[in-house]
Write a protein that holds these residues in place. Structure first.
Motif: not given
Length: 103
Positions: A8-13, A35-39, A58-61, A82-95
């Protein structure tokens, strides 16, 4: 049968970085670590929150990756909705086809 793991990858502002990190750390029943890294977010849908981001163009993420079972990823996403409603977190999952530790 063992369930297929996913990443599960999350793109977090940047403004939500610490809050999301703390939140994931509290989800001990689903998340054993991450694991977290700068984007740097680019594109028409990206919000540039600060003057520095507008100058850089660009936005720091943070890019957060969690490996867990598919069903646990679904449960974690339900909680994040539920906890981050409205924050526009982007996510995806890959096998995840292989997972291990090199000792």
């Amino acid at each position: 049968m063992i369930e297929q793991p996913v990443c599960l990858t999350l793109i977090v502002p940047h403004l939500l970085r610490e809050e999301v990190f703390d939140y994931l750390t509290e989800q001990t029943d689903l998340v054993s670590g991450f694991t977290a890294s700068h984007g740097a977010g680019h594109g028409t849908e990206i919000r540039l929150h600060t003057a520095a981001e507008r100058v850089k163009g660009h936005a720091d993420q943070a890019v957060v990756q969690v490996v867990l079972s598919s069903s646990d990823a679904g449960r974690l996403l339900d909680r994040l909705w539920v906890s981050f409603a409205g924050t526009k977190l982007v996510y995806w999952t890959i096998p995840v086809t292989e997972l291990g530790t090199i000792d």
